[in-house]
Write a protein that holds these residues in place. Structure first.
Motif, PDB file in Angstrom:
ATOM      1  N   GLN A 172       0.810  -1.208   0.000  1.00  0.00           N
ATOM      2  CA  GLN A 172       0.000   0.000   0.000  1.00  0.00           C
ATOM      3  C   GLN A 172       0.847   1.263   0.000  1.00  0.00           C
ATOM      4  O   GLN A 172       0.421   2.314  -0.476  1.00  0.00           O
ATOM      5  CB  GLN A 172      -0.939   0.001   1.215  1.00  0.00           C
ATOM      6  CG  GLN A 172      -2.088  -0.991   1.101  1.00  0.00           C
ATOM      7  CD  GLN A 172      -3.083  -0.852   2.237  1.00  0.00           C
ATOM      8  OE1 GLN A 172      -2.797  -0.269   3.273  1.00  0.00           O
ATOM      9  NE2 GLN A 172      -4.273  -1.388   2.033  1.00  0.00           N
ATOM     10  N   ALA A 173       2.062   1.183   0.551  1.00  0.00           N
ATOM     11  CA  ALA A 173       2.930   2.363   0.616  1.00  0.00           C
ATOM     12  C   ALA A 173       3.782   2.528  -0.633  1.00  0.00           C
ATOM     13  O   ALA A 173       4.553   3.486  -0.737  1.00  0.00           O
ATOM     14  CB  ALA A 173       3.831   2.277   1.853  1.00  0.00           C
ATOM     15  N   VAL A 174       3.663   1.603  -1.584  1.00  0.00           N
ATOM     16  CA  VAL A 174       4.462   1.652  -2.815  1.00  0.00           C
ATOM     17  C   VAL A 174       3.584   2.150  -3.953  1.00  0.00           C
ATOM     18  O   VAL A 174       2.443   1.710  -4.112  1.00  0.00           O
ATOM     19  CB  VAL A 174       5.036   0.260  -3.148  1.00  0.00           C
ATOM     20  CG1 VAL A 174       5.855   0.305  -4.436  1.00  0.00           C
ATOM     21  CG2 VAL A 174       5.888  -0.244  -1.992  1.00  0.00           C
ATOM     22  N   GLY A 175       4.118   3.058  -4.761  1.00  0.00           N
ATOM     23  CA  GLY A 175       3.351   3.635  -5.857  1.00  0.00           C
ATOM     24  C   GLY A 175       3.021   2.625  -6.950  1.00  0.00           C
ATOM     25  O   GLY A 175       3.652   1.570  -7.075  1.00  0.00           O
ATOM     26  N   SER A 176       2.021   2.970  -7.753  1.00  0.00           N
ATOM     27  CA  SER A 176       1.570   2.049  -8.805  1.00  0.00           C
ATOM     28  C   SER A 176       2.649   1.828  -9.868  1.00  0.00           C
ATOM     29  O   SER A 176       2.775   0.724 -10.407  1.00  0.00           O
ATOM     30  CB  SER A 176       0.294   2.586  -9.450  1.00  0.00           C
ATOM     31  OG  SER A 176       0.515   3.869 -10.021  1.00  0.00           O
ATOM     32  N   TRP A 177       3.430   2.867 -10.190  1.00  0.00           N
ATOM     33  CA  TRP A 177       4.500   2.684 -11.162  1.00  0.00           C
ATOM     34  C   TRP A 177       5.547   1.711 -10.634  1.00  0.00           C
ATOM     35  O   TRP A 177       6.002   0.822 -11.354  1.00  0.00           O
ATOM     36  CB  TRP A 177       5.150   4.034 -11.487  1.00  0.00           C
ATOM     37  CG  TRP A 177       4.400   4.840 -12.490  1.00  0.00           C
ATOM     38  CD1 TRP A 177       3.179   5.430 -12.318  1.00  0.00           C
ATOM     39  CD2 TRP A 177       4.798   5.144 -13.830  1.00  0.00           C
ATOM     40  NE1 TRP A 177       2.801   6.086 -13.458  1.00  0.00           N
ATOM     41  CE2 TRP A 177       3.771   5.936 -14.400  1.00  0.00           C
ATOM     42  CE3 TRP A 177       5.927   4.842 -14.585  1.00  0.00           C
ATOM     43  CZ2 TRP A 177       3.833   6.419 -15.706  1.00  0.00           C
ATOM     44  CZ3 TRP A 177       6.005   5.326 -15.884  1.00  0.00           C
ATOM     45  CH2 TRP A 177       4.970   6.102 -16.433  1.00  0.00           C
ATOM     46  N   GLU A 178       5.937   1.891  -9.375  1.00  0.00           N
ATOM     47  CA  GLU A 178       6.927   0.995  -8.787  1.00  0.00           C
ATOM     48  C   GLU A 178       6.399  -0.436  -8.714  1.00  0.00           C
ATOM     49  O   GLU A 178       7.138  -1.393  -8.991  1.00  0.00           O
ATOM     50  CB  GLU A 178       7.310   1.480  -7.390  1.00  0.00           C
ATOM     51  CG  GLU A 178       8.123   2.758  -7.360  1.00  0.00           C
ATOM     52  CD  GLU A 178       7.261   4.012  -7.360  1.00  0.00           C
ATOM     53  OE1 GLU A 178       7.775   5.084  -7.044  1.00  0.00           O
ATOM     54  OE2 GLU A 178       6.055   3.907  -7.676  1.00  0.00           O
ATOM     55  N   GLN A 179       5.120  -0.588  -8.346  1.00  0.00           N
ATOM     56  CA  GLN A 179       4.537  -1.925  -8.294  1.00  0.00           C
ATOM     57  C   GLN A 179       4.568  -2.592  -9.670  1.00  0.00           C
ATOM     58  O   GLN A 179       4.933  -3.767  -9.799  1.00  0.00           O
ATOM     59  CB  GLN A 179       3.091  -1.854  -7.796  1.00  0.00           C
ATOM     60  CG  GLN A 179       2.936  -1.521  -6.327  1.00  0.00           C
ATOM     61  CD  GLN A 179       1.496  -1.639  -5.876  1.00  0.00           C
ATOM     62  OE1 GLN A 179       0.808  -2.590  -6.226  1.00  0.00           O
ATOM     63  NE2 GLN A 179       1.035  -0.679  -5.100  1.00  0.00           N
ATOM     64  N   THR A 180       4.184  -1.840 -10.682  1.00  0.00           N
ATOM     65  CA  THR A 180       4.112  -2.409 -12.025  1.00  0.00           C
ATOM     66  C   THR A 180       5.496  -2.752 -12.564  1.00  0.00           C
ATOM     67  O   THR A 180       5.718  -3.857 -13.085  1.00  0.00           O
ATOM     68  CB  THR A 180       3.405  -1.427 -12.975  1.00  0.00           C
ATOM     69  OG1 THR A 180       2.135  -1.065 -12.435  1.00  0.00           O
ATOM     70  CG2 THR A 180       3.205  -2.060 -14.337  1.00  0.00           C
ATOM     71  N   ILE A 181       6.441  -1.826 -12.433  1.00  0.00           N
ATOM     72  CA  ILE A 181       7.803  -2.073 -12.919  1.00  0.00           C
ATOM     73  C   ILE A 181       8.414  -3.258 -12.177  1.00  0.00           C
ATOM     74  O   ILE A 181       8.998  -4.165 -12.793  1.00  0.00           O
ATOM     75  CB  ILE A 181       8.678  -0.817 -12.738  1.00  0.00           C
ATOM     76  CG1 ILE A 181       8.211   0.297 -13.676  1.00  0.00           C
ATOM     77  CG2 ILE A 181      10.156  -1.145 -12.999  1.00  0.00           C
ATOM     78  CD1 ILE A 181       8.887   1.632 -13.428  1.00  0.00           C
ATOM     79  N   GLY A 182       8.303  -3.263 -10.847  1.00  0.00           N
ATOM     80  CA  GLY A 182       8.888  -4.337 -10.056  1.00  0.00           C
ATOM     81  C   GLY A 182       8.243  -5.680 -10.316  1.00  0.00           C
ATOM     82  O   GLY A 182       8.930  -6.702 -10.463  1.00  0.00           O
ATOM     83  N   ALA A 183       6.909  -5.697 -10.409  1.00  0.00           N
ATOM     84  CA  ALA A 183       6.206  -6.959 -10.627  1.00  0.00           C
ATOM     85  C   ALA A 183       6.557  -7.558 -11.987  1.00  0.00           C
ATOM     86  O   ALA A 183       6.813  -8.769 -12.111  1.00  0.00           O
ATOM     87  CB  ALA A 183       4.699  -6.752 -10.511  1.00  0.00           C
ATOM     88  N   PHE A 184       6.577  -6.720 -13.037  1.00  0.00           N
ATOM     89  CA  PHE A 184       6.923  -7.225 -14.362  1.00  0.00           C
ATOM     90  C   PHE A 184       8.383  -7.682 -14.413  1.00  0.00           C
ATOM     91  O   PHE A 184       8.703  -8.686 -15.066  1.00  0.00           O
ATOM     92  CB  PHE A 184       6.665  -6.160 -15.429  1.00  0.00           C
ATOM     93  CG  PHE A 184       5.234  -6.105 -15.885  1.00  0.00           C
ATOM     94  CD1 PHE A 184       4.619  -7.220 -16.417  1.00  0.00           C
ATOM     95  CD2 PHE A 184       4.504  -4.934 -15.797  1.00  0.00           C
ATOM     96  CE1 PHE A 184       3.303  -7.184 -16.842  1.00  0.00           C
ATOM     97  CE2 PHE A 184       3.186  -4.875 -16.209  1.00  0.00           C
ATOM     98  CZ  PHE A 184       2.581  -6.004 -16.734  1.00  0.00           C
ATOM     99  N   PHE A 185       9.266  -6.952 -13.727  1.00  0.00           N
ATOM    100  CA  PHE A 185      10.673  -7.351 -13.722  1.00  0.00           C
ATOM    101  C   PHE A 185      10.842  -8.726 -13.073  1.00  0.00           C
ATOM    102  O   PHE A 185      11.478  -9.620 -13.647  1.00  0.00           O
ATOM    103  CB  PHE A 185      11.509  -6.315 -12.979  1.00  0.00           C
ATOM    104  CG  PHE A 185      12.930  -6.761 -12.732  1.00  0.00           C
ATOM    105  CD1 PHE A 185      13.866  -6.742 -13.745  1.00  0.00           C
ATOM    106  CD2 PHE A 185      13.315  -7.233 -11.480  1.00  0.00           C
ATOM    107  CE1 PHE A 185      15.173  -7.174 -13.531  1.00  0.00           C
ATOM    108  CE2 PHE A 185      14.611  -7.660 -11.247  1.00  0.00           C
ATOM    109  CZ  PHE A 185      15.542  -7.636 -12.271  1.00  0.00           C
TER     110      PHE A 185
END
Length: 292
Positions: A172-185
């Motif tokens: 919840q404390a992580v932004g959507s861009w970071e979540q998306t980039i990290g998850a795809f990586f």
């Protein structure tokens, strides 16, 4: 919703609905492992480059939650989808995607994230009845390929639901861009070693690379930007309901352009799943779920 939000909603439904055709072509060219690994890593790179160019500051936090979401929402979901779509067709695979909110509600209930209402319980029953109709009364012979495709679709839907609930609890404390980039990586990195077992079947041609680029850029990277923006502006309930329109678009493309067939019972099953999910999501008037 405002006009731009409606446009985002319709664009998202169209892009994700049409993505099933691209999935078929990319899997044929790169195999199901290559399709997932290359798609995920390309999407992560594209979003990272956009963030760098726009000078967006990124704060990823701990890598472990991102790895879990990458293993479930990206690797698990996309592997299941890439395996299932060539086996059972875009229409059936898309209807299984519409069942994701059902699995998400069950997991959220077990984890104490969601509070289920009477309407939600009725929606769960209807939704799983729809899955039974979808699998139990096919328009094609029940072969090993059909069973494997249905199992892969269910794995895909459950992985997506598990990852979304995990992200809701731990990111919840992580932004959507970071979540998306990290998850795809992490999703692409975890899938990549499987190429040793399931290699790319042939040397891809230029159109194959173009299909992969469009799938990664439009259907993964940029689509998730629209999706997370819709969540932030219009709410998660409205945003996740786009899966219903995705299903309608994909079923229409499968029937009109690819000549895929669904039995009358399967069409009823798809309608029942959408009705059940509407109850689960609180989209039916008078049945809105109270916030946890």
């Amino acid at each position: 919703m405002h006009r731009r939000q409606v446009v985002d909603y319709l664009v998202l439904a169209g892009v994700w609905g049409a993505s099933f055709v691209l999935v078929l072509r990319v899997v044929q060219a790169f195999g199901w492992v290559g399709a997932v690994a290359f798609r995920a890593l390309t999407a992560s790179v594209i979003l990272t480059l956009i963030a760098v160019v726009t000078r967006r500051r990124l704060a990823f936090g701990s890598w472990r939650p991102l790895a879990v979401v990458g293993a479930t929402t990206v690797a698990g979901q996309l592997v299941g989808l890439s395996v299932a779509t060539p086996l059972i067709g875009t229409a059936m695979a898309a209807i299984f995607v519409a069942a994701i909110p059902l699995f998400s509600m069950v997991i959220g209930q077990l984890w104490g994230i969601e509070r289920i209402t009477a309407g939600g319980r009725a929606g769960l029953v209807l939704g799983f009845l729809g899955v039974v109709l979808l699998v139990g009364f096919p328009a094609v012979p029940v072969t090993g390929r059909f069973v494997l495709g249905c199992a892969a679709s269910l794995l895909s839907a459950m992985s997506a639901a598990l990852g979304s609930n995990y992200a809701r609890r731990h990111l919840q404390a992580v932004g959507s861009w970071e979540q998306t980039i990290g998850a795809f990586f992490f999703g692409g990195t975890l899938t990549l070693p499987l190429l040793l077992v399931v290699p790319v079947p042939r040397a891809p041609a230029l159109p194959d690379y173009l299909n992969l680029a469009v799938l990664a850029a439009m259907c993964s990277a940029l689509a998730y930007v629209l999706y997370f923006r819709l969540i932030a502006e219009a709410g998660a309930t409205i945003a996740i309901s786009v899966e219903f329109l995705v299903t309608v678009v994909a079923v229409g493309i499968g029937a009109l352009l690819l000549g895929e067939r669904l039995s009358p019972a399967q069409l009823v099953g798809g309608a029942v799943i959408i009705t059940g999910c509407s109850l689960v999501l609180g989209l039916v008037p008078g049945r809105r779920r109270p916030a946890p």
